[in-house]
Design an enzyme around this catalytic site. Structure first.
Site, short mmCIF file in Angstrom:
data_model
loop_
_atom_site.label_atom_id
_atom_site.label_comp_id
_atom_site.label_asym_id
_atom_site.label_seq_id
_atom_site.Cartn_x
_atom_site.Cartn_y
_atom_site.Cartn_z
N ASP A 25 -48.57 -5.88 97.07
CA ASP A 25 -47.84 -5.09 97.87
C ASP A 25 -46.43 -5.64 97.95
OD1 ASP A 25 -47.56 -3.54 99.96
OD2 ASP A 25 -48.63 -4.53 101.43
N GLU A 63 -36.72 -3.78 88.68
CA GLU A 63 -36.89 -5.15 88.77
C GLU A 63 -38.26 -5.41 89.39
OE1 GLU A 63 -34.19 -7.21 91.47
OE2 GLU A 63 -32.66 -6.96 89.89
N ASP A 95 -51.08 -1.61 96.64
CA ASP A 95 -50.95 -0.86 97.94
C ASP A 95 -49.65 -0.14 98.04
OD1 ASP A 95 -51.31 0.11 100.21
OD2 ASP A 95 -51.88 -1.67 101.28
N HIS A 228 -50.60 -8.39 101.02
CA HIS A 228 -49.51 -7.81 102.24
C HIS A 228 -49.14 -9.22 103.08
CE1 HIS A 228 -48.40 -5.49 105.60
NE2 HIS A 228 -49.08 -6.12 106.26
#
Length: 253
Positions: A25, A63, A95, A228
């Site tokens: 994430d 990147e 995600d 996350h």
């Protein structure tokens, strides 16, 4: 505290012993708007309960793509150090991808990851899954004369309302006592494994039980939520890459 120190509060039965799962994430820095942090959290044991976390800083899509692939290469090496063998399958749950970014993921991220895996071991199979929980789709269970109710946890829908040109499915992983339950959408962009459709769906559901900051199930697979949390912690708190000494600890949950 047990999980933060590297312990395993609980496990689920996991038949795919040579599989490594990866969650990814991105979170934008709250201080410097031009910076983003991509977090990669990967399992390092057969039970999928110990994880290795990495964070990279990037300023553009190029990147992002390159760092993602390099982090997966490091994750496979960390798995090898722990188990003295390479994983047979690498399952990536990605995600933070909008529908308009799917083509970018197909053309940039997946080829870069496959290239890095081939350098380590050409026999490693990649499964790449895009996870999307912010959707408007709702699923109900028809009780006949009793009307409509929320479906039970573990409900999978992979026909009729899915996209005809994609390999995707919806999964309800949580029990909701009030309101309408929101399913999570899974779009498999790459599947080089020998997993059957049912096996991959069951595998995904089991991973929603392994988030150690909550005793129930979560909306997304645990590695995805760990990624996350790691990206969020870096983007809002530390604003720098964490020390390698805590890479094998879930210090951020």
């Amino acid at each position: 505290m047990n999980a933060k120190l590297g312990g395993e509060p609980w496990q689920v039965k996991q038949p795919a012993k040579t599989t490594m799962v990866i969650g990814y994430d991105v979170y934008h820095d709250t201080v410097t708007a031009s910076k983003s942090y991509g977090a990669v959290v990967s399992s390092v044991n057969p039970q999928l309960t110990n994880y290795y976390g990495q964070v990279t800083e990037h300023n553009n899509k190029e990147e992002l793509s390159n760092n993602f692939a390099v982090c997966i290469q490091k994750a496979v090496k960390a798995y090898h150090e722990r188990n003295k063998c390479h994983p047979r399958n690498v399952v990536v749950y990605r995600d933070g991808v909008g529908e308009g970014q799917l083509e970018y993921v197909k053309q940039q991220e997946i080829p870069a990851i496959k290239s890095e895996l081939a350098k380590i071991n050409p026999g490693i199979c990649l499964v790449f899954v895009v996870v999307c929980k912010r959707i408007n789709t709702r699923i109900f269970r028809d009780m006949g004369s009793g009307g409509l109710v929320n479906p039970p946890p573990g409900t999978v829908v992979d026909k009729t309302i899915t996209l005809p040109y994609c390999y995707d499915f919806f999964l309800v992983s949580q029990k909701v006592r009030e309101g309408t339950v929101s399913p999570t959408s899974y779009n498999i962009l790459e599947d080089g494994s020998n997993f059957s459709v049912d096996m991959l769906q069951c595998f995904t559901y089991k991973l929603t039980h392994l988030y150690f900051n909550w005793q129930g199930t979560v909306r997304v697979p645990a590695p995805c939520l760990y990624a996350h949390k790691l990206a969020y912690m870096t983007g809002t708190g530390t604003h720098s890459q964490p020390s390698p000494r805590v890479a094998d600890k879930l210090w951020f949950i």
